[in-house]
Motif scaffolding. Structure first.
Motif, short mmCIF file in Angstrom:
data_model
loop_
_atom_site.label_atom_id
_atom_site.label_comp_id
_atom_site.label_asym_id
_atom_site.label_seq_id
_atom_site.Cartn_x
_atom_site.Cartn_y
_atom_site.Cartn_z
N LEU A 1 10.33 10.25 57.70
CA LEU A 1 11.41 9.83 56.81
C LEU A 1 12.09 11.04 56.19
CD1 LEU A 1 9.58 6.86 55.06
CD2 LEU A 1 11.38 6.71 56.77
N PRO A 2 13.33 10.88 55.68
CA PRO A 2 14.11 12.02 55.17
C PRO A 2 13.84 12.41 53.73
CG PRO A 2 15.48 10.06 55.20
CD PRO A 2 14.16 9.66 55.79
N ASN A 3 12.71 12.00 53.13
CA ASN A 3 12.33 12.42 51.78
C ASN A 3 13.38 12.02 50.75
OD1 ASN A 3 12.09 14.96 49.57
ND2 ASN A 3 10.17 14.09 50.24
N GLN A 4 13.82 10.78 50.81
CA GLN A 4 14.77 10.26 49.84
C GLN A 4 14.03 9.47 48.77
OE1 GLN A 4 17.75 7.96 51.83
NE2 GLN A 4 18.63 9.70 52.92
N PRO A 5 14.48 9.54 47.51
CA PRO A 5 13.83 8.74 46.46
C PRO A 5 14.08 7.25 46.69
CG PRO A 5 15.81 9.80 45.62
CD PRO A 5 15.60 10.34 47.00
#
Length: 409
Positions: free
Chosen positions: A284-288
């Motif tokens: 995953l792109p490490n988004q909150p």
């Protein structure tokens, strides 16, 4: 009057600065028994509340003094290393330089890397291969070693490509009939090693599954607190054999004209669930986020029964110097706060390797405690408006006085 104006202005600026530098959360740090540098492991619940650049976090001691730190993440990646071949023989004559190298493992290769001292000479070379170091077979007969110039170092790598070969011995002949020989420092090859990185589990994840009549399964994954997952690990309980297309993403709301709202699905990753794999890992792109949706295309098959879903986050650590007898805490959670500027960043190499690891405590909300016992200015916001009004009145008065003086003159 001038003094009163100055004090009022300072009062307003002080209030504004104090409000800007506040943080929403606080987490304690365990006490240490020995002085030195420590790696403070930040739990996912802390990292999930930071801004995108992870700059809105500070470390304070018991006197509320800011402690310099370095923030590190053990990201997965690749490590490139140069490995030198065994040099069997090097012969230099007035007309040529011969290098005989040994590829002991007979691993198939298609290039050689030469580390050369900087030079403006242009040389012709040829390459041969041998299974016993005696009988040689041609590989490449027309290499041109172009001038080597590196403004940052005194040497440079030159890569010679050739057809894939698995000889045990290689002979490189460089023509020196027109000039002095080259200064060849090393001959070898570059290897790339994958580094897995380090991950921390995000606890408390739950999911619910709805099998729709449109031949799709909608799996709602929820996190107990805002999180930044870097990967999900999905296990399927049944059936035994399956191969399904899947999407992982979030439902979002887009505002349209006339206050209309459009709900759409934003895909973060598309992948395949296949029974050939016991566990399915999705990066995953490490988004909150507070939740995710997994959409599985079942077509005319029986819906999958999921066994478990786990989320992991790249391990994030804070490197700082701590002393015994002092208490420390983290303050974080203010997107408006920029990155700190510490001298420590210039002295990374001076920090001892492998410092001990301690873990920060679970965070608590500072806003909750401040709302139960509001500060003087929070309880009396009219004071700030009163000060602003006073400044406006004073500026009007001084302007009037200036205009009157000019008319009298």
């Amino acid at each position: 009057m001038n003094r009163l104006l100055s004090l009022t202005t300072v009062f307003i600026l002080t209030c504004g600065i104090g409000r800007t530098q506040s943080f929403d959360f606080r987490a304690g740090i365990p006490p240490v028994t020995q002085p030195g540098y420590y790696r403070i492991l930040l739990p996912p619940v802390v990292v999930g509340r930071l801004n995108t650049a992870k700059t809105d976090i500070r470390l304070y001691d018991d006197k509320n003094r800011e402690i310099p730190y370095l923030l590190t993440q053990q990201q997965p990646g690749e490590q490139v290393q140069f490995r030198e071949y065994e040099l069997v023989r090097k012969t230099t004559t007035s007309v040529s330089t011969q290098l005989v190298l040994r590829n002991g493992t007979k691993t198939p290769i298609n290039s050689l890397s030469l580390i050369l001292k900087n030079t403006n000479l242009r040389k012709k070379a040829r390459l041969s291969g041998s299974n016993d170091g005696k009988t040689w077979y041609g590989i490449e007969d027309n290499y041109w070693l172009e001038p080597v110039s590196n403004s940052r170092a005194t040497s440079e790598a030159k890569i010679l490509g050739f057809p894939l070969s698995d000889y045990e011995y290689y002979q490189l002949e460089i023509n020196d009939s027109l000039s002095a020989p080259l200064n060849i420092l090393e001959v070898g090859y570059y290897t790339t090693t994958a580094e897995a990185g380090s991950y921390s589990d995000i606890p408390g994840i739950s999911f619910s599954q709805h099998d729709s009549t449109d031949h799709k399964s909608y799996v709602h994954i929820t996190f107990p607190t805002p999180s930044r997952p870097d990967k999900l690990i999905i296990s399927v309980q049944s059936p035994d054999h399956y191969r399904r297309s899947a999407e992982l993403g979030q439902f979002r709301i887009q505002k349209k004209k006339r206050n209309r709202r459009h709900r759409f699905f934003e895909t973060l990753r598309s992948f395949e669930l296949n029974s050939m794999d016991s566990l399915h890992t999705v990066l995953l792109p490490n988004q909150p986020t507070s939740d995710l949706f997994l959409i599985i295309e079942n077509q005319n098959n029986v819906p999958l029964t999921l066994g478990s879903i786990k989320a992991r986050q790249v391990t994030t650590e804070m490197l700082a110097e701590l002393k015994p007898g002092k208490s420390y805490h983290l303050a974080f959670g203010n997107p408006a706060v920029g990155a700190p500027n510490y001298d420590l960043v210039y002295f990374k190499t001076k920090i001892p390797p492998n410092p001990p690891v301690i873990q920060a405590h679970q965070p608590e909300s500072v806003r909750a405690s401040s709302s139960s016992s509001p500060s003087f200015f929070t309880a009396n916001p009219w004071l700030i408006w009163l000060a602003i009004g006073l400044v406006v009145v004073l500026l009007s008065y001084f302007s009037y006085q200036m205009v009157t003086d000019m008319k009298n003159r």
